[in-house]
Scaffold this motif. Structure first.
Motif, PDB file in Angstrom:
ATOM      1  N   VAL A 122       3.614  32.069  19.602  1.00  0.00           N
ATOM      2  CA  VAL A 122       2.680  31.789  20.695  1.00  0.00           C
ATOM      3  C   VAL A 122       3.307  30.974  21.777  1.00  0.00           C
ATOM      4  CG1 VAL A 122       0.770  30.146  21.471  1.00  0.00           C
ATOM      5  CG2 VAL A 122       0.699  31.659  19.480  1.00  0.00           C
ATOM      6  N   SER A 123       4.224  29.933  21.490  1.00  0.00           N
ATOM      7  CA  SER A 123       5.080  29.216  22.452  1.00  0.00           C
ATOM      8  C   SER A 123       6.219  30.041  23.062  1.00  0.00           C
ATOM      9  CB  SER A 123       5.899  27.807  21.822  1.00  0.00           C
ATOM     10  OG  SER A 123       6.739  28.485  20.834  1.00  0.00           O
ATOM     11  N   GLN A 126       4.262  32.231  25.471  1.00  0.00           N
ATOM     12  CA  GLN A 126       4.110  31.363  26.917  1.00  0.00           C
ATOM     13  C   GLN A 126       5.029  31.100  27.749  1.00  0.00           C
ATOM     14  OE1 GLN A 126       2.208  28.088  25.345  1.00  0.00           O
ATOM     15  NE2 GLN A 126       0.303  28.579  24.882  1.00  0.00           N
ATOM     16  N   GLY A 329      -3.802  29.969  21.451  1.00  0.00           N
ATOM     17  CA  GLY A 329      -2.712  29.230  22.167  1.00  0.00           C
ATOM     18  C   GLY A 329      -3.097  29.057  23.460  1.00  0.00           C
ATOM     19  N   ARG A 330      -3.492  30.090  24.407  1.00  0.00           N
ATOM     20  CA  ARG A 330      -3.751  29.863  25.705  1.00  0.00           C
ATOM     21  C   ARG A 330      -5.110  29.030  25.880  1.00  0.00           C
ATOM     22  NH1 ARG A 330      -2.849  35.575  25.748  1.00  0.00           N
ATOM     23  NH2 ARG A 330      -5.188  35.995  25.500  1.00  0.00           N
ATOM     24  N   VAL A 333      -4.095  25.147  25.271  1.00  0.00           N
ATOM     25  CA  VAL A 333      -3.467  24.532  26.433  1.00  0.00           C
ATOM     26  C   VAL A 333      -4.331  24.341  27.752  1.00  0.00           C
ATOM     27  CG1 VAL A 333      -1.355  24.733  28.117  1.00  0.00           C
ATOM     28  CG2 VAL A 333      -1.055  25.589  25.496  1.00  0.00           C
ATOM     29  N   SER A 341      -1.521  23.442  21.394  1.00  0.00           N
ATOM     30  CA  SER A 341      -1.483  24.961  20.964  1.00  0.00           C
ATOM     31  C   SER A 341      -1.193  24.728  19.655  1.00  0.00           C
ATOM     32  CB  SER A 341      -0.316  25.503  21.785  1.00  0.00           C
ATOM     33  OG  SER A 341      -0.044  26.711  21.142  1.00  0.00           O
ATOM     34  N   HIS A 404       0.028  30.576  33.165  1.00  0.00           N
ATOM     35  CA  HIS A 404       0.791  31.145  31.911  1.00  0.00           C
ATOM     36  C   HIS A 404       0.973  32.091  32.093  1.00  0.00           C
ATOM     37  CE1 HIS A 404      -0.509  27.206  29.830  1.00  0.00           C
ATOM     38  NE2 HIS A 404      -1.410  27.324  30.286  1.00  0.00           N
TER      39      HIS A 404
END
Length: 419
Positions: A122-123, A126, A329-330, A333, A341, A404
């Protein structure tokens, strides 16, 4: 420098997904051999099988706490070797308490591994500013196909479990450790991007901790329902084709393989669809395809039509889980700040195991009490619920004003491993 580091991080994480796919497939496809080796009764076997996802859920919850102090890459770096070594221990033991201990360690480590792996995915997505999560899960599917093939070879030549597992662990363990050097970790709360203030770290950390679970609940339900569908295929496709549709024993082994292949194909090209049409549209399309697959299976007049339904299921279900992690995750954040996240992914990952635990007994119980054709309609309806929550997959405005969809740069700090 920055782009190279992201590429290296992406490749190393894809390797971890691949290794996990191989390891998990080697375990679940050799369950009959494990049962025979340890003399586990049919009555006791479900207890062993249920213990693994339950402990994996515990491991995922524990990971949420650990990553508050240590980066996800550190968790993945130790949990993947533990998974591989515990798999080897499953094949090397000789007593029931030994396999129980090995499976317990496997379950706890798998929970930590799944959570930390998806946190990193996920990170990285992003950081890239575009969809790449499906590619990671495609690597997992490819590993699963390879692991199942290796398991078939071991069963075909009647190899002892330890002989089947040892060469795989000897190859994958050093490869995973070597690849872990390039993990790119998510930003922790201390890297907060909050409003200008004298204490941005505290602001971000508090925001992450305050993320309400209700914001994740729709995605948790989608995750559970997707895994109910997945476990239906893995547990009941062979029995359904043979007992309900009258196929041969050989043909009954084909649906799950076809499902895995179409899952790999769908995930390989799925990121392109997300970039072109958006995550919500791809999830809606996948949901309709998956529901259509279940419908075809339920009304199939013969085994080949049933095989077509299970194949269609793979194309539909394959996009839902990766996009659910990305959406979590989105959302975390956007509503909770930069530090939220990882916690969101860990909580969501628990519902992976919830769906896995519910799916097999749900369809089996309905099939025995009613009929298996009707039982296939239940996961179809549950998967269709995803359409009600499709808006949860749409990008949301970040309260910190961050876009993002735009790539972020990597700030290589003292650890050389910070985004």
């Amino acid at each position: 420098m920055t782009d190279a580091r992201l590429r290296h991080g992406r490749a190393s994480l894809a390797l971890s997904f691949f290794v996990q796919g191989v390891a998990f497939a080697l375990l679940v496809t050799r369950i009959p051999a494990i049962q025979d080796r340890y003399g586990i009764s049919d009555g006791l076997l479900p207890v062993f099988l249920a213990a693994v996802p339950i402990l994996a859920g515990v491991g995922s919850v524990a990971t949420e706490k650990i990553v508050a102090r240590r980066p996800p890459g550190a968790v993945l770096r130790w949990s993947q070797p533990v998974v591989l070594l515990s798999l080897l221990a499953v094949g090397a033991g000789g007593r029931v308490w030994q396999v129980a201990l090995a499976l317990g360690v496997f379950g706890l480590a798998v929970g930590a591994l799944d959570a930390s792996m998806n946190m990193l995915g996920v990170s990285l997505q992003q950081s890239y500013g575009r969809s790449i999560m499906l590619g990671f899960h495609a690597a997992y599917s490819f590993g699963g196909i390879l692991g199942a093939s290796l398991a078939w070879a071991g069963a075909h030549w009647d190899l002892p479990l330890v002989v089947s597992y040892l060469p795989v662990v000897l190859v994958l363990l050093p490869a995973a450790l070597f690849g872990s050097r390039w993990y790119v970790d998510a930003p922790g709360p201390e890297s907060g991007r909050g409003p200008a203030s004298g204490n941005r770290s505290a602001d971000a950390e508090g925001a992450g901790a305050a993320l309400p679970f209700r914001l994740l609940l729709p995605l948790c339900m989608v995750m559970a329902f997707a895994y109910i569908g997945d476990s239906t295929v893995s547990n009941w496709s062979a029995k359904y084709l043979q007992d309900v549709l009258g196929s041969s024993e050989e043909l009954a082994t084909v649906p799950y393989n076809a499902y895995m292949v179409t899952t790999l194909l769908g995930r390989t090209v799925g990121d392109l669809g997300v970039r072109r049409f958006g995550a919500a549209a791809v999830v809606r399309c996948g949901t309709v395809l998956a529901a259509g697959g279940f419908a075809v299976v339920a009304v199939a007049p013969g085994p080949w039509a049933g095989l077509a339904g299970f194949t269609l299921l793979g194309l539909g279900l394959c996009v839902i889980v990766p996009q659910t992690f990305a959406a979590a995750g989105r959302r975390a954040v956007a509503h909770g700040g930069p530090g939220a996240s990882n916690a969101a992914v860990a909580r969501l990952n628990v519902f992976n195991y919830v769906g896995f635990l519910i799916g097999a007994p749900l369809v089996g119980g309905l099939g025995d009490a009613w009929n298996y054709r009707g039982a296939m309609l239940v996961p179809m309806v549950l998967v269709l619920v995803t359409l009600l929550y499709a808006r949860s997959f749409e990008p949301e405005p970040d309260r910190y004003g961050v876009d993002h969809e735009r790539p972020r740069t990597v700030d290589v700090g003292r650890s050389g491993n910070e985004v």
